[in-house]
Design a protein around this motif. Sequence first.
Motif, mmCIF file in Angstrom:
data_model
loop_
_atom_site.group_PDB
_atom_site.id
_atom_site.type_symbol
_atom_site.label_atom_id
_atom_site.label_comp_id
_atom_site.label_asym_id
_atom_site.label_seq_id
_atom_site.Cartn_x
_atom_site.Cartn_y
_atom_site.Cartn_z
ATOM 1 N N GLU A 112 0.990 -1.294 0.047
ATOM 2 C CA GLU A 112 0.061 -0.069 -0.047
ATOM 3 C C GLU A 112 1.051 1.433 0.160
ATOM 4 O O GLU A 112 0.604 2.287 -0.832
ATOM 5 C CB GLU A 112 -0.785 0.134 1.302
ATOM 6 C CG GLU A 112 -2.229 -0.839 1.247
ATOM 7 C CD GLU A 112 -3.163 -0.144 0.338
ATOM 8 O OE1 GLU A 112 -3.840 -1.110 -0.564
ATOM 9 O OE2 GLU A 112 -3.285 1.118 0.207
ATOM 10 N N LYS A 113 1.798 1.219 0.794
ATOM 11 C CA LYS A 113 2.754 2.570 1.093
ATOM 12 C C LYS A 113 3.514 2.663 -0.221
ATOM 13 O O LYS A 113 3.734 3.763 -0.776
ATOM 14 C CB LYS A 113 3.745 2.221 2.096
ATOM 15 C CG LYS A 113 3.087 2.415 3.431
ATOM 16 C CD LYS A 113 2.463 3.912 3.916
ATOM 17 C CE LYS A 113 1.953 3.594 5.051
ATOM 18 N NZ LYS A 113 1.349 4.913 5.434
ATOM 19 N N LYS A 145 2.698 1.858 -3.409
ATOM 20 C CA LYS A 145 1.780 2.172 -4.442
ATOM 21 C C LYS A 145 1.500 3.555 -4.426
ATOM 22 O O LYS A 145 1.407 4.229 -5.545
ATOM 23 C CB LYS A 145 0.440 1.523 -4.079
ATOM 24 C CG LYS A 145 0.254 0.016 -4.920
ATOM 25 C CD LYS A 145 -0.884 -0.658 -4.739
ATOM 26 C CE LYS A 145 -2.031 0.089 -5.031
ATOM 27 N NZ LYS A 145 -3.426 -0.697 -4.715
ATOM 28 N N ASP A 164 -0.045 -5.730 -8.117
ATOM 29 C CA ASP A 164 0.127 -4.727 -7.325
ATOM 30 C C ASP A 164 1.801 -4.660 -6.757
ATOM 31 O O ASP A 164 2.674 -4.072 -6.825
ATOM 32 C CB ASP A 164 -0.529 -4.422 -5.853
ATOM 33 C CG ASP A 164 -1.838 -3.856 -6.342
ATOM 34 O OD1 ASP A 164 -2.772 -3.550 -5.609
ATOM 35 O OD2 ASP A 164 -1.977 -3.312 -7.539
ATOM 36 N N THR A 169 -10.074 -2.570 3.466
ATOM 37 C CA THR A 169 -8.399 -2.905 3.129
ATOM 38 C C THR A 169 -7.598 -2.091 4.022
ATOM 39 O O THR A 169 -8.086 -1.281 4.661
ATOM 40 C CB THR A 169 -8.132 -2.550 1.740
ATOM 41 O OG1 THR A 169 -8.291 -0.810 1.416
ATOM 42 C CG2 THR A 169 -8.960 -3.185 0.632
ATOM 43 N N THR A 170 -6.510 -2.015 3.849
ATOM 44 C CA THR A 170 -5.600 -1.365 4.846
ATOM 45 C C THR A 170 -5.760 -0.008 4.699
ATOM 46 O O THR A 170 -5.796 0.902 5.297
ATOM 47 C CB THR A 170 -3.999 -1.595 4.334
ATOM 48 O OG1 THR A 170 -4.024 -3.063 4.264
ATOM 49 C CG2 THR A 170 -3.074 -0.874 5.358
ATOM 50 N N ARG A 171 -6.064 0.528 3.356
ATOM 51 C CA ARG A 171 -6.298 1.738 2.989
ATOM 52 C C ARG A 171 -7.739 2.464 3.571
ATOM 53 O O ARG A 171 -7.521 3.793 4.243
ATOM 54 C CB ARG A 171 -6.239 1.994 1.480
ATOM 55 C CG ARG A 171 -6.456 3.659 1.108
ATOM 56 C CD ARG A 171 -6.319 3.601 -0.343
ATOM 57 N NE ARG A 171 -7.100 4.697 -0.915
ATOM 58 C CZ ARG A 171 -6.809 6.015 -0.556
ATOM 59 N NH1 ARG A 171 -5.642 6.296 0.142
ATOM 60 N NH2 ARG A 171 -7.623 7.078 -1.131
ATOM 61 N N THR A 174 -1.780 7.937 3.838
ATOM 62 C CA THR A 174 -2.076 6.731 3.140
ATOM 63 C C THR A 174 -3.624 6.121 3.591
ATOM 64 O O THR A 174 -4.145 5.058 3.013
ATOM 65 C CB THR A 174 -0.897 5.370 2.869
ATOM 66 O OG1 THR A 174 -0.756 5.246 4.271
ATOM 67 C CG2 THR A 174 0.081 6.033 2.247
#
Length: 423
Positions: free
Chosen positions: A18-19, A21, A53, A162-164, A188
Motif C-alpha cells: 500500500e505504502k 503504491k 500490485d 483494506t489497509t487503506r 495513506t
Amino acid sequence: AIVAVVGLGYVGLPFAVEKAKVGFRVLGIEQNPVRAEQINNGENYISDVKDEDLNEVVNNGKFQAVTNFERVSEADVIVICVPTPLTKNLTPNLSYIESVTAEIANHLRPGQLVTLESTTYPGTTDEVMLPILEQVSGLEEGKDFFLAYSPERVDPGNKRYTTRNTNKVVGASHPVSLEVATLFYRQTILHVVPVSSAKAAELVKVFENTFRAVNIALVNELTILCDCMNLNVWEVLDAANTKPFGIMPFYPGPGVGGHCIPLDPHYLEWKAKEFNFNTHFIALAGEVNRKMPQFVREKTWRVLNQKGIAPSRANILVMGVAYKKDLGDWRESPSVEVIELLLKDGVEVIYHDPYVTNLSVGGFDLASVELTDRTIESADLVLISTDHTEIDYVNLIDKAQIILDTRGVTRHLDCNQAKVVLL
Ligand code: SAJ
C-alpha cells in the motif's frame, strides 16, 4: 520518504505494498530469506495482496526486501509487524518484538519514527520497546526520535475493508510522537484516530478482539442450550436481530480459529493478573469456544445414530476446512479439529475445500476431493464446517443423504430442508 517495514506477513506485506503504491520507497526487512527472495522476484504469498500490485512496486523499484537491518538507518519511518505468539500456557512471547527492537536501536538515528503494529498486551511499547531504544541508542524519545503504537485491523479475506480504508487508531505517550505518527498514517489511510497513549491504543486492539471472542462464545453457549431445549438457535438469533439496532452479527460455528481471536484476549488476561485482576469473560469465552469442535463431534454422532449408522462405520464428507469462509488458511482451524476427532472415532473422512488442496491432520495427509454428485451421494453425512460462498448448497442438499450445517449457511435457502440438521 523511505519506510522500513519489519516482518512481511499477512500484516506487513499488505501495508508495505500500500505504502509503495502511493509513492513511498519501502524497504521490507524479512528474516525469512525465502520470502525476501519471493518478494524481490515479484512472487506474492499473501492472498490479501494483489499479484499485480506487488509486481508493479517491485518492478518500479519502490519496494524491495532485505533480510537484515544494515540499511534501516535510511528509513524515515520504521513499522514493526512481527508476530506476537502466545506460549502453550497462554503467556505472551515478545521475543520477536524484543529482537527487532534491539536491531533497530543499533541503527537508530535522530528524526526517525518507530511504530509497532503487532497485537500485544498494553504496556509493550512503553515498558519493553522504549527502554531498549533509548538505552542502546542514547537518543531521547519524543525529542530525538518518536515512538508510537498503531494496531493493524486487517480482516483476512475481506474485500471491502483494506489497509487503506480501515480506520486506524494511533497512540503515543509523547505528544510530539503522536503528532508525527498521526501525520505519517494520514498520508495513506483515510481516517486516523489518535488516542492519548500507546497503552490506550494497545488496549483498543485487544479489546476489539476480546469483544469478538466473548460475543462468539455467547452465541456458541446459546447454541448448546438450544440443543438441550430442542430449539433452533438460528431462528432465535435471526428473530432477535429484528430488534431495533439488532444484536451484533455473531453466529455459532464449529469453534474459533485464526491467529487472532482465539489468542489476543489472553494478552489482556495475562496483563490483568499483574494487578491481581481476573478477566472472567476472557477465560470463559476461551473455554466455551474451545468446546465447540467436541460439540460438533457429538452432534454428528447423534445424527448418524438416528440413521442407524455407527460412527466407526460411517463415511463423512466435510465441506470446508479453512478457519473461516472465502480464504484458504486452515491453521488453527476448528474444522481441522473436528476432522481429527472424527478420525479418532474411526470415521472415514474425506473433505472438499476450494481453497485448501491438501491438509495434514492427526498423522493423516488428506487431499481435497473433487465435488461430484457421486461424492456427495455416497457420503452417509455431509458436514458443512466452513461456509465458503462459492459452493452450490442447493445442489449439495439435493444430492446429500443428510447434512449437518454448523454455519447455518443453508437456513435461508428456498429448497427442501428435510435433510438438513442445523447446529
Ligand atoms: N466466528 C464465528 N462466529 C462469528 C464470527 C467469527 O464462529 O460470528 C469464527 C470464524 O469462523 C473464525 C473465528 O471466529 O474461525 C475468527 O473470525 P474473525 O473474522 O473474527 O477473525 P479473523 O482472525 O479472521 O479476523 C479478525 C478481524 N475480524 C473482523 O474484522 C471481522 C479483526 O477482528 C482483526 O483485525 C483481526 O482478526 C486481527 O488480525 O486481529
